[in-house]
Every structure is written in C-alpha cells, then in structure tokens.
Design a protein around this motif. Structure first.
Motif, short mmCIF file in Angstrom:
data_model
loop_
_atom_site.label_atom_id
_atom_site.label_comp_id
_atom_site.label_asym_id
_atom_site.label_seq_id
_atom_site.Cartn_x
_atom_site.Cartn_y
_atom_site.Cartn_z
N VAL A 169 11.26 -6.17 7.67
CA VAL A 169 9.90 -6.13 7.13
C VAL A 169 8.97 -6.97 8.00
O VAL A 169 7.87 -6.55 8.36
CB VAL A 169 9.87 -6.64 5.67
N HIS A 170 9.43 -8.17 8.35
CA HIS A 170 8.64 -9.06 9.22
C HIS A 170 8.40 -8.41 10.58
O HIS A 170 7.28 -8.46 11.12
CB HIS A 170 9.37 -10.39 9.39
N LYS A 171 9.43 -7.82 11.13
CA LYS A 171 9.34 -7.19 12.45
C LYS A 171 8.34 -6.03 12.43
O LYS A 171 7.60 -5.81 13.40
CB LYS A 171 10.72 -6.69 12.87
N MET A 172 8.30 -5.30 11.33
CA MET A 172 7.37 -4.18 11.20
C MET A 172 5.93 -4.67 11.30
O MET A 172 5.11 -4.08 12.00
CB MET A 172 7.61 -3.50 9.85
N ARG A 173 5.62 -5.75 10.56
CA ARG A 173 4.27 -6.31 10.60
C ARG A 173 3.97 -6.89 11.98
O ARG A 173 2.84 -6.76 12.48
CB ARG A 173 4.14 -7.40 9.54
N LEU A 174 4.96 -7.53 12.57
CA LEU A 174 4.77 -8.22 13.84
C LEU A 174 4.45 -7.26 14.98
O LEU A 174 3.60 -7.53 15.83
CB LEU A 174 6.01 -9.03 14.17
N TYR A 175 5.14 -6.11 15.00
CA TYR A 175 5.03 -5.20 16.13
C TYR A 175 4.09 -4.01 15.90
O TYR A 175 3.93 -3.19 16.80
CB TYR A 175 6.42 -4.68 16.52
N SER A 176 3.50 -3.90 14.72
CA SER A 176 2.60 -2.79 14.48
C SER A 176 1.23 -3.27 14.01
O SER A 176 1.05 -3.67 12.86
CB SER A 176 3.18 -1.82 13.44
N ARG A 177 0.29 -3.21 14.89
CA ARG A 177 -1.09 -3.58 14.54
C ARG A 177 -1.65 -2.57 13.53
O ARG A 177 -2.40 -2.94 12.63
CB ARG A 177 -1.95 -3.61 15.80
N LEU A 178 -1.26 -1.32 13.69
CA LEU A 178 -1.75 -0.28 12.77
C LEU A 178 -1.35 -0.58 11.33
O LEU A 178 -2.17 -0.51 10.41
CB LEU A 178 -1.18 1.09 13.19
N LEU A 179 -0.09 -0.91 11.13
CA LEU A 179 0.39 -1.20 9.78
C LEU A 179 -0.23 -2.48 9.24
O LEU A 179 -0.61 -2.55 8.06
CB LEU A 179 1.91 -1.30 9.77
N SER A 180 -0.34 -3.50 10.09
CA SER A 180 -0.93 -4.76 9.66
C SER A 180 -2.37 -4.58 9.20
O SER A 180 -2.80 -5.18 8.20
CB SER A 180 -0.87 -5.79 10.79
N GLN A 181 -3.12 -3.77 9.91
CA GLN A 181 -4.51 -3.52 9.53
C GLN A 181 -4.59 -2.82 8.18
O GLN A 181 -5.46 -3.14 7.35
CB GLN A 181 -5.20 -2.67 10.61
N LEU A 182 -3.70 -1.88 7.94
CA LEU A 182 -3.69 -1.17 6.65
C LEU A 182 -3.29 -2.11 5.51
O LEU A 182 -3.85 -2.03 4.42
CB LEU A 182 -2.73 0.03 6.72
N VAL A 183 -2.34 -2.99 5.79
CA VAL A 183 -1.94 -3.96 4.78
C VAL A 183 -3.10 -4.90 4.45
O VAL A 183 -3.40 -5.18 3.28
CB VAL A 183 -0.71 -4.77 5.24
N ASP A 184 -3.77 -5.39 5.49
CA ASP A 184 -4.90 -6.32 5.30
C ASP A 184 -6.04 -5.66 4.55
O ASP A 184 -6.80 -6.33 3.85
CB ASP A 184 -5.39 -6.83 6.66
N ALA A 185 -6.15 -4.33 4.68
CA ALA A 185 -7.21 -3.59 3.99
C ALA A 185 -6.78 -3.13 2.60
O ALA A 185 -7.50 -2.40 1.93
CB ALA A 185 -7.63 -2.38 4.83
N SER A 186 -5.58 -3.55 2.17
CA SER A 186 -5.02 -3.20 0.86
C SER A 186 -4.78 -1.70 0.70
O SER A 186 -4.77 -1.18 -0.41
CB SER A 186 -5.93 -3.71 -0.26
N LYS A 187 -4.60 -1.01 1.83
CA LYS A 187 -4.31 0.42 1.80
C LYS A 187 -2.82 0.70 1.93
O LYS A 187 -2.38 1.84 1.77
CB LYS A 187 -5.07 1.13 2.92
N LEU A 188 -2.05 -0.34 2.23
CA LEU A 188 -0.62 -0.18 2.44
C LEU A 188 0.11 -1.41 1.93
O LEU A 188 -0.36 -2.54 2.08
CB LEU A 188 -0.32 0.02 3.93
N LYS A 189 1.26 -1.18 1.32
CA LYS A 189 2.14 -2.27 0.91
C LYS A 189 3.49 -2.06 1.59
O LYS A 189 4.00 -0.94 1.63
CB LYS A 189 2.32 -2.28 -0.61
N ILE A 190 4.04 -3.14 2.14
CA ILE A 190 5.36 -3.10 2.76
C ILE A 190 6.28 -4.03 1.97
O ILE A 190 5.98 -5.21 1.81
CB ILE A 190 5.31 -3.55 4.23
N VAL A 191 7.37 -3.47 1.46
CA VAL A 191 8.29 -4.27 0.65
C VAL A 191 9.72 -4.07 1.13
O VAL A 191 10.04 -3.11 1.83
CB VAL A 191 8.21 -3.89 -0.85
N GLY A 192 10.57 -4.99 0.73
CA GLY A 192 12.00 -4.87 0.99
C GLY A 192 12.74 -4.66 -0.31
O GLY A 192 12.31 -5.12 -1.37
#
Length: 211
Positions: free
Chosen positions: A175-198
């Motif tokens: 999960v950490h690696k996903m956020r770390l290596y994907s700016r696209l996903l991080s931006q969606l998470v920060d915009a509350s459009k995406l949730k990443i869970v384990g």
C-alpha cells in the motif's frame, strides 16, 4: 462519424447511464457487506445474468480494484459476493506492486474512475512463506520473493507467527509503495476521489479484515 460509429457511441452512452457514481467509503462498505454475506452463506450472486453481460459489453465501471495473491482459494468475486463488471481484478503471487500491476491500478482509477483499491493478502500465503524462509527458488519464482523482502526486514526466524506477521507487513508495504511510486494515485487520494486500503483474508473463516 459513420452510422455504425454513431450506433456504437449511442449504445455506450446508454450503458454509461446504468452505472451509479459511488464514493470511496461507500465502495469499501459494499465490499465488506458482500464479504459478510459470503461468511454467513447468504451470498446473492449479483450481476451474473445475460442482462449484466450486455450492460458491461461496451463499457465497464468497476467500483473496486483488488490486488490479490495468485491463489486458487482467494477469488474476489466470490468472497466479496460480487459479479461481472464489479471488480477490477489484478492477481500476482504475494500481491506485490510491480510496474505492470501499478499501471493497471492507475488505469482503473484514472480511466474507469474506480474509487477504491484494496491490496488483499491472505493467511498462510505461500509467496510470503517463501520470503520468510529465504531459501533459493527455481525459475522466476524468486522475483516475487524479491518484491516482498523489503516488507519483512525486521522479521527474524521462521515460524507460523512470523509468516502471519509478514503477511500483514507485506500488505502495508505494498500500500505504501503504491502511494510512493504513483503520483496519479496520490493525487486522487488527496482529492478524496480514491481510497487505498489493505486487507487480510482468513482462509479458515472467509473473513476479510481491514489492516
């Protein structure tokens, strides 16, 4: 635009209208509700009809992306009681983030507006067990062990307890690696459009627990 193209576009537009917009929190709730039905043997087996096939033939809007282990006992549509077009499935031994897996997740999040990503590990995972043991493996099997090793650097020795701890730590790491290596996903998470869970799947009970 040709007549044929116009017909296809119209059919796609009609199909688009059949899909509801869902928030990341609602998507997670839907997943877990499905898992509860599965555990209680009250599965509804939704979206498995010929009508559903036609609905998703032109366009898809899965509400959750599941990165799970390549394992015959961990089938997302069954354990979450979902159907055709509901889940965007990515399966790889050890549920590890590779460039190909990450690109697939980005595609679902960006192009398909999928609001939820779950990294799903499971009890007694063979890939994690191999990583904890640290023994040489034949062929390309060492590749997935390499993807798990950074997650379990603090785990010493081999035991059932060590493997179960490693399963959880590996999910957290991916999960950490996903956020770390994907700016696209991080931006969606920060915009509350995406949730990443384990999550961790219990092979004995069928229950998924959020990590």
């Amino acid at each position: 635009m040709s007549i044929g193209g116009a017909i296809v576009s119209q059919a796609t537009a009609v199909a688009e209208q059949k899909f509801e917009t869902i928030t990341p929190d609602a998507a997670l709730e839907r997943l877990l509700d499905g898992n509860k039905r599965f555990i209680q043997q009250k599965s509804q087996h939704p979206h498995q009809s010929q009508t559903r096939l036609k609905e998703v033939a032109q366009v898809q809007h899965p509400f959750a992306t599941i990165l799970s282990c390549a394992d015959s006992r961990v089938s997302g549509e069954i354990l979450f009681d979902q159907g055709i077009g509901d889940l965007f499935d990515i399966r790889i031994a050890g549920n590890i983030i590779t460039p190909e897996a990450l690109g697939s997740i980005e595609y679902a999040a960006v192009n398909l507006n999928c609001p939820l990503v779950m990294v799903l590990g499971h009890e007694r995972c063979g890939a994690v067990t191999a990583a904890v043991k640290g023994e040489p493996l034949p062929g390309q099997m060492s590749a997935f062990v390499k993807g798990i090793k950074p997650a379990i650097s603090d785990i010493k020795g081999f035991s059932e307890e060590a493997v179960e701890k490693a399963v959880v730590e590996n999910v957290k790491y991916q999960v950490h690696k996903m956020r770390l290596y994907s700016r696209l996903l991080s931006q969606l998470v920060d915009a509350s459009k995406l949730k990443i869970v384990g999550g961790r799947y219990d092979l004995d009970t069928g229950e998924v627990v959020i990590i």
